[in-house]
Each structure stands twice: as C-alpha cells, then as structure tokens.
Design an enzyme around this catalytic site. Structure first.
Site, PDB file in Angstrom:
ATOM      1  N   ARG A 171       0.856  -1.197   0.000  1.00 36.33           N
ATOM      2  CA  ARG A 171       0.000   0.000   0.000  1.00 36.33           C
ATOM      3  C   ARG A 171       0.891   1.246   0.000  1.00 36.33           C
ATOM      4  NH1 ARG A 171      -1.571   2.041   4.670  1.00 36.33           N
ATOM      5  NH2 ARG A 171      -2.192   0.066   5.596  1.00 36.33           N
ATOM      6  N   LYS A 192      -7.106   6.429 -19.583  1.00 35.18           N
ATOM      7  CA  LYS A 192      -7.342   6.895 -20.938  1.00 35.18           C
ATOM      8  C   LYS A 192      -6.085   6.701 -21.795  1.00 35.18           C
ATOM      9  CE  LYS A 192     -11.378   7.676 -19.298  1.00 35.18           C
ATOM     10  NZ  LYS A 192     -11.433   8.275 -18.037  1.00 35.18           N
ATOM     11  N   ASP A 196      -5.965  19.003 -15.164  1.00 34.08           N
ATOM     12  CA  ASP A 196      -6.298  17.639 -15.578  1.00 34.08           C
ATOM     13  C   ASP A 196      -5.838  17.507 -17.036  1.00 34.08           C
ATOM     14  OD1 ASP A 196      -7.545  15.362 -16.603  1.00 34.08           O
ATOM     15  OD2 ASP A 196      -9.287  15.554 -15.297  1.00 34.08           O
ATOM     16  N   TYR A 203     -15.263  17.667 -16.354  1.00 35.09           N
ATOM     17  CA  TYR A 203     -15.684  16.267 -16.434  1.00 35.09           C
ATOM     18  C   TYR A 203     -16.752  16.034 -15.346  1.00 35.09           C
ATOM     19  CZ  TYR A 203     -15.667  11.304 -15.450  1.00 35.09           C
ATOM     20  OH  TYR A 203     -16.067  10.026 -15.193  1.00 35.09           O
TER      21      TYR A 203
HETATM   22  N1  PLP Z   1     -10.693  13.418 -15.812  1.00 34.37           N
HETATM   23  C1  PLP Z   1     -11.177  13.313 -17.048  1.00 34.37           C
HETATM   24  C2  PLP Z   1     -10.954  14.427 -18.035  1.00 34.37           C
HETATM   25  C3  PLP Z   1     -11.910  12.179 -17.426  1.00 34.37           C
HETATM   26  O1  PLP Z   1     -12.399  12.090 -18.672  1.00 34.37           O
HETATM   27  C4  PLP Z   1     -12.119  11.140 -16.461  1.00 34.37           C
HETATM   28  C5  PLP Z   1     -12.896   9.932 -16.808  1.00 34.37           C
HETATM   29  O2  PLP Z   1     -13.559   9.877 -17.827  1.00 34.37           O
HETATM   30  C6  PLP Z   1     -11.602  11.296 -15.175  1.00 34.37           C
HETATM   31  C7  PLP Z   1     -10.883  12.441 -14.887  1.00 34.37           C
HETATM   32  C8  PLP Z   1     -11.813  10.251 -14.121  1.00 34.37           C
HETATM   33  O3  PLP Z   1     -10.982   9.163 -14.331  1.00 34.37           O
HETATM   34  P1  PLP Z   1     -11.286   7.647 -13.892  1.00 34.37           P
HETATM   35  O4  PLP Z   1     -12.481   7.204 -14.657  1.00 34.37           O
HETATM   36  O5  PLP Z   1     -10.023   6.926 -14.212  1.00 34.37           O
HETATM   37  O6  PLP Z   1     -11.568   7.678 -12.413  1.00 34.37           O
END
Ligand code: PLP
Length: 379
Positions: free
Chosen positions: A49, A199, A174, A102
């Site tokens: 962990r 992604k 992000d 998001y």
């Molecule tokens: N940030 C963006 C721009 C996203 O498109 C996503 C998920 O689609 C996330 C964060 C969240 O990521 P996760 O689904 O890996 O938790």
C-alpha cells in the site's frame, strides 16, 4: 543531453532487473517484503500500500514525461483528483472549477467536498477576466481541464498560472485529454498535473488508474502521505499494464491526432452535423491558444446533430466500428451521448451539456474505415 520523450517513455524508471536481467520491469505481485531484522528493508520496500517496485517504475516514468519531480499513482483518475483536492483545500476554502468540467469531477466537488465546507464557483476558464472576478481571498486552487470534456474548450495555461499565483492559489491541470506528449502544464506554470491514466496513458481500455505529478517535493510528500493513509494506490499489475501502455504513447498519439483531424474535417462538411467542437479547426475559439500550448490537437471530437437529441442518441447506436461506450483514449474508436452517459451527473446543473451532443474518441484504426463508418451512420 536529456533524452527525448519517446526514449524516456521506454527507459525512465526502467532499468533491467538487477537480479535476473529481465528487460521489462517485473510485476512485483506481493503485498509485503521480507525484512533482514526489524526495520532491515532490502530495497526500501515494506508493504505494497505504501510502495511497490512496479508502481515506482511507473511513477518515475510518468514524472519524467510530465517534467515533474515526482508522480503519485492512484487506483483511478477520481482517486487522484480526490487526493489533490483534499491536500490543497481545507474547510472554508473556495475553489474555481471549469463550467464544463468532467462530470465525475463536478460530482466529487458538488456532492462530496461541498459537504466538508468547500465552496466552489464554476467559471468559463477560457475567459481570464471571468476567472479573475471569481477569485476570493479564500481561493486555494483553480482546477483546469484543457481541452475540456466533452466540449473541447481551451484554457490559456500561462494566463491561468499567473492568476493563480497572484491570488496565492495553486493551478491544477487535468491533462487527461492532451497527455504529456501533447501538452506540458508544469512547464507553463501549473503546480500539479492530474491524469485519468485509464485513458491515453494506459491506452488500451484494459485498466483503470490515475496519477498526480508535481514539481513541488513538499506537495508530493503530502500526496504520498495521503495515499498511504487513505489507501488509494493501484496494484502491481495495474501499474505494470499502464507502464506498458505509456511506452507507445508517442506513436499512438501521432496516429490518434492524424485520424481525428480527418474525422473533424468530414464532420464540418456534413449536412447532418451542426457545430463541430475540435480545437484543431481554425474556427474553434481556442484554436490559437491550443496551437501555442499543444503539440497537436488531440483525438477527442464532439459535435451536435442537426435533428436534435433523439437523432444524436440514435446515431450512437448505429455506428459499427465506433463502439458505443463510456471512456476514451484507447486504441479503438468510441462514440457516446454525453448528456445521458458520461455527463448524466451534471444534468440540471450549471454544467449541463447539450442533449444533441455526440462525443467521439477517435482511435488508431485505418482512417478510411472510420470515415466510412460515420458516413453510413449519419445517413
Ligand atoms: N478526468 C477526465 C478528463 C476524465 O475524462 C475522467 C474519466 O472519464 C476522469 C478524470 C476520471 O478518471 P477515472 O475514470 O479513471 O476515475
């Protein structure tokens, strides 16, 4: 001379295994590590962990690609966002978020953090005057996505970094849509970069993960502490899969972007398509800034259907190669209806997305096949 991006993706943090010579970092599938006497750690590892060698290799590679001092990996993008938001705020703090963030990020802020006394203002981040006006003496961070999900809005990272600095706040970016191959927020003044590594970094739609990268050692230590305390680390196999994906990020992104540019061109001319949202188009309001701060324009393309919401939904069910599914950034092309799927959680809020919107994650298949698929579905 520092090695190039493609070389670091394959070598940073990834020496051949000293014990066996294994060229590829092994999957250290273990929860704990033997000690030579109490506290006698052989290579600094005690419990997975806290830290695990496969995860460390992935983190060192990612820190190198983003130009940060350290990366901290998480079990999902949301776990990464949650950790960064909690480390950089305290009850009574105010944060600025994008007005088309998001959906999951908005839900975290609105439904979880707000209950702990975090106040937030959604702002169009492409409008620096609006951002300036939203800052208060309590603002502890500006949360930025660029390009945004799903409307592909572009924010000026240098401008936002200046505003954050003048307000004594941190700029968090992000970078999921752009990836470190296309955009380097830390170089442009951001304090922290966050990823859904699910992604493009993982790139093959076979693993969920997240990461935070920063140039600030003290902040990295706080993130590391929080992850160990809260237990949001990814396992060794997930770390290994993502590291394997990262090795080909540069070549995949080249193809993703080239395919997306061609798809965007097809959509612009199509009679069934209304607005096309793609920062590579000269008419996109953020095109010039994107051209300045990105190496190419990414592979996410959104558009509205001229016949409205029902037609947009039906279109999503008609494509054959573009699979109807949430998520993005994998080698395969995906199509989705944000209002009913990825962004259902912002329905009724200031962040609601148009119901006639369709979002594409353009994959790396032969582009002629993708064009043909969209053409027949848009009939
Ligand atoms: N940030 C963006 C721009 C996203 O498109 C996503 C998920 O689609 C996330 C964060 C969240 O990521 P996760 O689904 O890996 O938790």
């Amino acid at each position: 001379m520092a090695h190039g991006f493609e070389t670091r993706a394959i070598h940073a943090g990834q020496e051949p295994d000293p014990h066996t010579g294994a060229v590829i970092t092994p999957i250290y599938q273990t929860s704990t590590f033997a000690q030579d006497g109490v506290g006698g750690l052989r290579a600094g590892y005690e419990y997975s962990r806290t830290a695990n060698p496969t995860r460390t290799a992935f983190e060192e590679c990612l820190a190198s690609l983003e130009g940060g001092a350290r990366a901290v990996a998480y079990s999902s993008g949301m776990a990464a966002s949650d950790a960064v938001l909690r480390v950089l705020t305290e009850p009574g703090a105010h944060i600025v978020i994008p007005d088309d963030a998001y959906g999951g990020t908005f839900r975290l802020v609105d439904k979880v953090l707000a209950h702990w006394g975090i106040d937030y203002t959604p702002v169009r981040l492409s409008d620096l005057d609006a951002v300036r006006a939203a800052l208060t003496d309590k603002t502890s961070l500006i949360w930025c996505e660029t390009p945004t999900n799903p409307l592909l809005g572009i924010a000026d990272l240098t401008g936002l970094a200046g505003l954050a600095r003048s307000a004594g706040a941190k700029l968090v970016v992000d970078n999921t849509f752009a990836t470190p191959y296309l955009q380097s927020p830390l170089e442009l003044g951001a304090d922290v970069v966050v990823h859904s590594t699910t992604k493009y970094l993982g790139g093959h739609s076979d693993v969920v993960g997240g990461a935070a990268i920063t140039g600030d050692e003290e902040l990295a230590e706080q993130l590391f502490f929080m992850r160990n305390a809260a237990g949001s680390a990814p396992g060794p196999f997930d770390s290994w899969l993502t590291l394997r994906g990262v090795k080909t990020l540069a070549v995949r992104m080249e193809r993703h972007c080239a395919n997306a540019e061609e798809i965007a061109r097809l959509l612009v001319d199509h009679p069934k398509v209304g607005t096309v949202y793609y920062p590579g188009l000269p008419g996109h309001p953020g095109h010039e800034i994107a051209a300045k701060q990105m190496r190419a324009f990414g592979a996410m393309v959104s558009f509205t259907h001229v016949d409205g919401a029902e037609a947009a939904r039906e279109l999503c069910g008609r494509t054959k190669l573009f699979t109807l599914a949430e998520s993005l950034g994998g080698i395969e092309s995906l199509i989705e209806h944000p209002a009913a799927m990825t962004h259902a959680s912002v329905s009724g809020s200031a962040l609601e997305v148009p119901a006639d919107l369709v979002r594409l994650s353009v994959g790396i298949e032969r582009v002629e096949d993708l064009v043909e698929d969209l053409h027949s579905a848009l009939r």
